[in-house]
Scaffold this active site. Sequence first.
Site, PDB file in Angstrom:
ATOM      1  N   ASN A 123       0.855  -1.191   0.000  1.00 16.01           N
ATOM      2  CA  ASN A 123       0.000   0.000   0.000  1.00 16.01           C
ATOM      3  C   ASN A 123       0.890   1.240   0.000  1.00 16.01           C
ATOM      4  O   ASN A 123       1.395   1.649   1.044  1.00 16.01           O
ATOM      5  CB  ASN A 123      -0.910  -0.026   1.233  1.00 16.01           C
ATOM      6  CG  ASN A 123      -1.838   1.173   1.302  1.00 16.01           C
ATOM      7  OD1 ASN A 123      -1.862   2.013   0.390  1.00 16.01           O
ATOM      8  ND2 ASN A 123      -2.590   1.275   2.374  1.00 16.01           N
TER       9      ASN A 123
ATOM     10  N   CYS B 222       0.426   6.110   1.057  1.00 16.01           N
ATOM     11  CA  CYS B 222       0.742   6.624   2.395  1.00 16.01           C
ATOM     12  C   CYS B 222       1.703   7.800   2.265  1.00 16.01           C
ATOM     13  O   CYS B 222       2.511   7.852   1.339  1.00 16.01           O
ATOM     14  CB  CYS B 222       1.428   5.554   3.242  1.00 16.01           C
ATOM     15  SG  CYS B 222       0.554   3.997   3.327  1.00 16.01           S
TER      16      CYS B 222
ATOM     17  N   GLY C 197     -13.540  -0.578  -5.644  1.00 20.19           N
ATOM     18  CA  GLY C 197     -14.105   0.766  -5.612  1.00 20.19           C
ATOM     19  C   GLY C 197     -15.588   0.709  -5.905  1.00 20.19           C
ATOM     20  O   GLY C 197     -16.003   0.682  -7.063  1.00 20.19           O
TER      21      GLY C 197
END
Length: 312
Positions: A129, A132, A248
């Site tokens: 991920n 950030c 999404g």
Amino acid sequence: MTALDFSTTLGNAWFPAPTFTASGCASSGRELSQFFDIKTMGGVVTKSVMLKARNGRATPRMAETPSGMLNSIGLQGPGIDAFLAKDVPFLVEHKARIIISIAGETVEEYSTLARKLRSVSGISAIEVNISCPNVENRGLVFACDPEASRRVIDGVRRTIGGELPIIAKLSPDVTDLVSIAKGVVDAGADGLALINTVLGMVINLDTMRPHLGGKTGGLSGPAIKPIAVRAVYQVHAEMPQVPILGMGGISSGRDALEMIAAGASGVSIGTASFGNPTAIMSIQNELKDLLIAKGFTSLRQAIGYAHRPESE
């Protein structure tokens, strides 16, 4: 009934179904396991884990919005050591396929996290991920910086070697998502997770101030599905060989099939599970029925089907 090969692959990892949790929306699967057998879906993508325990952002952390919600959790979690001691054994015991999501504040942190995962058995893939803030670069989000994105993935790849597939999770809050996607694939990503939440804000009209404690938050839910479908379609058009985990706003089998036709090899379900803990299983069953009804004999045939030539 027509036989259907419902399996999918992300890198060299095989999954019996194309349905996954979305990171951050089901913790590590423990809560969902009260409602259905978690090994019957494609896999559990864990909440992004960081090197050290983290309290997250100030409250309030969530806000309902038209066709979606904003969250500003701030990657709250126990840290990698506690996570490996408690959460991974639970998932292994329940025979779930595991994609561990990692997040860091520096390039080195990502590499350190990857190093800790090398000796852990039962993991199918790693989601990196990179949506950030990079504390080494004035808080700029890694995924919004092509060079920083490449450095993170390169560091994880060098640490992991070829042992586990690396899935880079990208932010939609960029002007050229395709170029960033190409950069992380060149740096060693085996697949992509598209998309992370879209940055948004709500103003509380009672206080006349931002409602969320962290001011901004990530917008998820049906409101962002067209953005996600566009992102998946554009990236698949340029890199059809790269598997994409699409997410999404997926709340039905039709939503899932739309994402797969755009080019996703699998789909993650997040916000829908908050309202209905069994949403993933409903979506999985609906998707299977839709594929059969449309004459597909394998999920693979439907991946990127919207890209076929006009003459077909």
